[in-house]
Design an enzyme around this catalytic site. Structure first.
Site, PDB file in Angstrom:
ATOM      1  N   GLU A  49       0.812  -1.263   0.123  1.00 34.22           N
ATOM      2  CA  GLU A  49       0.117  -0.023   0.093  1.00 34.22           C
ATOM      3  C   GLU A  49       0.851   1.267   0.155  1.00 34.22           C
ATOM      4  OE1 GLU A  49      -2.385   2.618   3.225  1.00 34.22           O
ATOM      5  OE2 GLU A  49      -1.998   0.614   3.880  1.00 34.22           O
ATOM      6  N   ASP A  53       0.888   3.778  -3.375  1.00 33.34           N
ATOM      7  CA  ASP A  53       0.319   5.140  -3.145  1.00 33.34           C
ATOM      8  C   ASP A  53       1.341   6.175  -3.878  1.00 33.34           C
ATOM      9  OD1 ASP A  53      -1.105   7.323  -1.400  1.00 33.34           O
ATOM     10  OD2 ASP A  53       0.860   7.823  -0.905  1.00 33.34           O
ATOM     11  N   GLU A 125      -4.629   0.461  -3.579  1.00 31.19           N
ATOM     12  CA  GLU A 125      -3.229   1.093  -3.697  1.00 31.19           C
ATOM     13  C   GLU A 125      -2.298  -0.010  -3.617  1.00 31.19           C
ATOM     14  OE1 GLU A 125      -3.871   5.533  -1.717  1.00 31.19           O
ATOM     15  OE2 GLU A 125      -3.228   3.636  -0.254  1.00 31.19           O
TER      16      GLU A 125
END
Length: 237
Positions: A49, A53, A125
């Site tokens: 994640e 991102d 993400e």
């Protein structure tokens, strides 16, 4: 287990990407809660994640920079923020069907975790990060932009609904400057604890539209929405 494999196969079709290493995808779909019961054969998706991102921000920054060559940094930053907003990312994850393939603890499943916005946002993400690790930056950019569709169209829909005042300001600013719009309360009715406001938005002395709401802020946003609906962009050129 067969159901999970079938879901992952369907998911890869929806993502538009077939993983060379299933390890990356399994990790992206593993919520931290799943490992609390001793399932330690794979890692959870928090590191992916974190990576995804940044990759997502880069992909969108590159595209915005390319398609809006005359826009200032502040405008580009606001547009990127709209495209990366948590609520939209969870919606996009739902559109892609990511929730049905998530590995969650029993308690999270019982709490309807497959539909929880924060879990879906993080998983999206993580999937971006997984595709990047499994391929390269050019591939992940291509995949992400295909999910979004035409960026200008996606922005128009998102900005018009979530930030109508900002969208109206961006339409007006190039010709009229930053101070041409003003919002005025033209009526306030009802008792103090249940007040309703009617607000008009003016472009200099021209009334563009009006809106009502139980607060000045919501009335201003509704006035801006009314203005966007009735005012064609060509009229401001």
């Amino acid at each position: 287990m067969g159901d999970i494999s079938e879901n992952i196969s369907i998911l890869q079709t929806r993502l538009g990407y077939e993983f060379r290493s299933s390890k990356h995808l399994h990790e992206a779909l593993t919520h931290a809660s799943y490992l609390q019961g001793g399932n330690d054969t794979i890692s959870h998706n928090q590191r992916l994640e974190f990576l995804g991102d940044s990759v997502l921000h880069f992909a969108l920054t590159d595209e915005l920079y390319r398609i809006y060559p005359q826009e200032r940094e502040g405008v580009l930053s606001r547009r990127r923020a709209v495209l990366c907003k948590g609520g939209f990312l969870s919606q996009l994850a739902t559109e892609l069907g990511i929730g049905s393939s998530l590995l969650l603890s029993k308690s999270e499943l019982e709490a309807n975790g497959r539909r929880r916005p924060s879990i879906l946002e993080d998983a999206l993400e993580a999937v971006v990060g997984a595709i990047y690790l499994d391929s390269d930056i050019a591939t992940v950019q291509h995949i992400v932009l295909r999910w979004y569709g035409p960026i200008a169209d996606r922005l128009a829909a998102l900005e018009g609904s979530e930030n109508p005042k900002g969208r109206l300001q961006e339409l007006v600013q190039p010709k009229y400057g930053n101070s041409a719009l003003r919002y005025e309360v033209i009526e306030a009715t009802g008792p103090r604890h249940a007040r309703e406001y009617r607000v008009a938005v003016f472009l200099n002395d021209r009334n563009l539209g009006e809106g009502c709401g139980t607060s000045k802020k919501s009335a201003e946003e509704n006035a801006a929405r009314a203005s966007l609906a009735s005012l064609g962009k060509n009229e401001l050129k």
